[in-house]
Design an enzyme around this catalytic site. Structure first.
Site, short mmCIF file in Angstrom:
data_model
loop_
_atom_site.label_atom_id
_atom_site.label_comp_id
_atom_site.label_asym_id
_atom_site.label_seq_id
_atom_site.Cartn_x
_atom_site.Cartn_y
_atom_site.Cartn_z
CG ASP A 54 19.63 14.83 24.43
OD1 ASP A 54 19.25 15.53 23.49
OD2 ASP A 54 20.48 13.91 24.31
CE LYS A 118 17.87 18.61 18.32
NZ LYS A 118 18.68 17.82 19.26
CD GLU A 218 21.83 18.77 20.93
OE1 GLU A 218 22.60 18.38 20.04
OE2 GLU A 218 20.59 18.83 20.80
CG ASP A 242 26.12 14.61 18.89
OD1 ASP A 242 25.77 13.45 18.61
OD2 ASP A 242 25.37 15.43 19.46
#
Ligand code: AMP
Length: 653
Positions: A54, A118, A218, A242
């Site tokens: 991850d 990211k 994800e 999330d």
């Protein structure tokens, strides 16, 4: 919703012009295979552990399926956390540290400490312009559509390189704990990542010495961690909520027959637990009488407040009141007050959930399962509010920080062939792409894509009045096409005369269920188009495919350097050309000295073009940009004010 594999990169690429007709032939076997390769030995090997990674905005972690109990487990050293902060620090000597050690420098050396990389993956500066103040380090503002670069010291880094440092750290950690080389991985990305961002993540893996077997969404990984989708008979609609430190994503998935389809995604890329911490800080600051200005001046005090606020927030996930002190000043917070402070943020996430349902054409009653991901979902108010909104109890048994990595490990295990019934689809063993300027490989269909598969991207011309474009199709993992295998080449002719950059040529790749690749190029403004079918005839052996993969990992670093150099040279050529044009068109609006200084900067850039030093080229591009930007802005302002006052203008931009 359009499947992500067909998303179109916003950026335009320029193709070489050359007119030769030659079509090479390949077999189905080459285009389609199921393959596993041990990168250390170069041989086919099914036994080696494949890790699930991850790669997060705030934290990253690595997980495996435990060989004994066959359960997914996040890897950690002894008592430490499984989470590795996604933070990279560069010291004066260029030494790199990653994780907790790097995190310590966030406050003291903000320019040298990179976080949230990211958010920059596959992005141009124009994409992040509005949020540039979020980054405390230097993100290069070259005012173009080219991909962002980050400056630390006198070096320039791409987000791919920076992410590769995090992945390398995870790889080392896994190797240290497992006492075995780790060379294969599944890496997760947000469901909304476009193909440029997915490709950037793959490249980062390669640069870290990892063979990236699959990029997995994800929410898919999180669902897998709860066992959703593991039963092929089952068909379900799942909402994955999330909420991390800085980002919020809601994804609606349909799972049927072992296939996960993303029906919709929504979210807020700047909403998360950090906002909760800030709300607590603001509340305490209001109470203690310290002003915001004082806090801004005293970074250490501000940091103490932030850390204490986070501690309070975590504490209140299992308690009703928090009492402590900051530098002698007592602070207090009840769960009730905390919930009042964060209610507006929770409401914002619910608005996103409503939008996602609407986009998926569903209502709350259509959702069968709700999966919680991200540290912030530990807050009881979140679980309650989301459960209430969907009218169901949420899944929250698995550690929300680890759930995505655990799911990635399950996917890795499936790919390793340990769960034969699932997701074994025909795939492309090597990436397929076309040649772009400077001989670079631009991948349209990444390796390991399921077939049938299609992808498209837009390109444009390099020269004014260019009437043709050569499309050269390549297969392989290397960054320069000369190191890959040419499959086909054809010309798109008859493009009507237009200035460079104006034609829009859409190149589409389609691999049908038989593994036959057809490539179409179409100029969208005029409609001229050309298609070539790459027919099966003879093939690559497994050993050849393995060698091509192995070469791509072994040469990842030098490939990356060559790519960065070619990109810097291409950018330099473009900026020199546009600046020269600007000077000749607007000579009357500039002083002799301004023209001279700019021409000098062009000459300096030109002189370093062949140096082979991309940092130096980049530095001189920046220098030229810094010189020409104010002139361009001034000429633009003058042009506007003249137009506004009804006069015509001589120069143009
Ligand atoms: P992630 O980005 O998923 O790693 O989430 C990190 C966020 O989760 C940070 O804002 C943490 O403060 C928050 N977090 C971690 N543990 C807890 C907890 N027990 N209660 C509330 N928030 C938490």
């Amino acid at each position: 919703m359009r499947p992500f594999s067909f998303s179109i990169r916003k950026q335009f690429y320029r193709l070489n012009v050359n007119f030769t007709d030659c079509i090479q032939i390949i077999t189905k076997k080459e285009v389609v295979a199921k393959i596993g390769i041990n990168i250390s030995t170069g041989s086919l090997q099914k036994e080696e552990i494949i890790v699930g990674i991850d790669l997060g905005t705030t934290n990253s972690l690595v997980a495996i399926i435990h060989p004994d109990n066959k359960q997914p487990v996040a890897l950690k050293e002894h008592d430490s956390s499984s989470l590795v902060p996604s933070v990279i620090h560069f010291d004066e000597q260029g030494n790199i540290t990653v994780g907790n050690e790097a995190k310590r420098f966030l406050v003291t050396e903000p320019q040298q400490t990179i976080f949230s990389v990211k958010r920059l993956m596959g992005k141009s500066y124009n994409d992040i312009r509005e949020r540039s103040s979020f980054f405390t380090y230097k993100v290069i503002d070259d005012n173009t559509e080219s991909l962002v670069k980050i400056q630390a010291g006198n070096k320039f880094y791409s987000p791919v390189e920076l992410s590769s440092y995090i992945l390398k750290e995870l790889k080392h950690r896994a190797e240290h704990i497992l006492k075995t080389p780790v060379t294969r991985a599944v890496i997760t990305v947000p469901a909304y990542f476009n193909d440029a961002q997915r490709q950037a993540t793959r490249d980062a893996g390669k640069l870290a010495g990892l063979d990236v077997l699959r990029i997995v969404n994800e929410p898919t990984a999180a669902s897998l961690a709860y066992g959703l989708g593991l039963n092929k008979e089952e068909s379900k609609t799942v909402a994955v909520y999330d909420l991390g430190g800085g980002t919020f994503d809601i994804s609606i998935l349909r799972i049927a027959g072992g296939i996960f389809e993303v029906l919709s995604t929504n979210g807020d890329t700047y909403l998360g637990g950090d906002d909760f911490d800030q709300a607590i800080v603001d509340y305490w600051v209001g109470q203690t009488g310290i002003t915001r200005e004082e806090l801004q001046l005293h970074k250490q005090v501000a940091q103490s407040f932030r850390l204490k606020a986070e501690e309070a927030k975590r504490f209140l996930s299992t308690a009703n009141a928090f009492t402590s002190e900051i530098a002698g000043t007592p602070v207090h917070l009840t769960r009730e007050k905390f919930e009042e402070l964060i209610r507006p943020f929770v409401d914002r996430t619910i608005v996103c959930c409503t939008k996602a349902l609407k986009d998926a054409g569903l209502s709350v009653t259509d959702i069968d399962e709700i999966v919680m991901v991200g540290g912030t979902t530990r807050v009881p108010l979140i679980k309650e509010s989301i459960g209430q909104f969907f009218g169901k109890k949420v899944h929250d048994d698995v550690n929300p920080d680890e759930v995505v990595a655990l799911g990635a490990a399950i996917q890795a295990d499936i790919l390793a062939g340990n769960n034969k019934d699932l997701l074994l689809l025909d795939i492309t063993p090597l990436s397929l792409g076309i040649e772009t300027m400077g001989g670079l490989m631009d991948i349209l269909i990444p390796r390991n894509s399921k077939i049938p598969s299609k992808a498209g991207r837009q390109y444009t011309t390099q020269k004014d009045g260019q009437s043709g474009m050569r499309i050269s199709v390549f297969q392989g993992e290397r960054d320069l096409v000369k190191d890959n295998r040419k499959l086909a080449e054809f010309n798109l002719t008859g493009i009507p005369g237009m200035p460079a950059g104006l034609p829009k040529v859409e190149v589409s790749f389609l691999i049908n269920a038989d593994g036959i690749l057809s490539v179409t190029a179409k100029e969208l403004r005029s409609g001229v188009s050309q298609t070539v079918e790459v027919k099966p005839q003879y093939g690559l052996t497994d050993a050849e495919v393995e060698k091509m993969l192995l070469d791509s990992i072994t040469h990842a670093k030098e490939d990356m350097q060559s790519r960065a150099l070619v990109e810097a040279q291409t950018e330099a050529k473009q900026i020199m050309e546009t600046t020269s044009q600007f000077l000749s068109r607007n000579a009357s609006l500039l002083s002799t000295e301004e023209i001279e200084v700019t021409q000098n900067a062009i000459a300096v850039l030109n002189a370093v073009m062949e140096s082979g030093n991309k940092d130096m080229i980049q530095e001189k591009i920046e220098a030229l940009n810094d010189i020409s930007r104010p002139y361009a802005e001034r000429v633009m302002d003058q042009a506007i004010s003249k137009v506004m006052s009804g006069k015509s203008i001589k120069g143009s931009i």
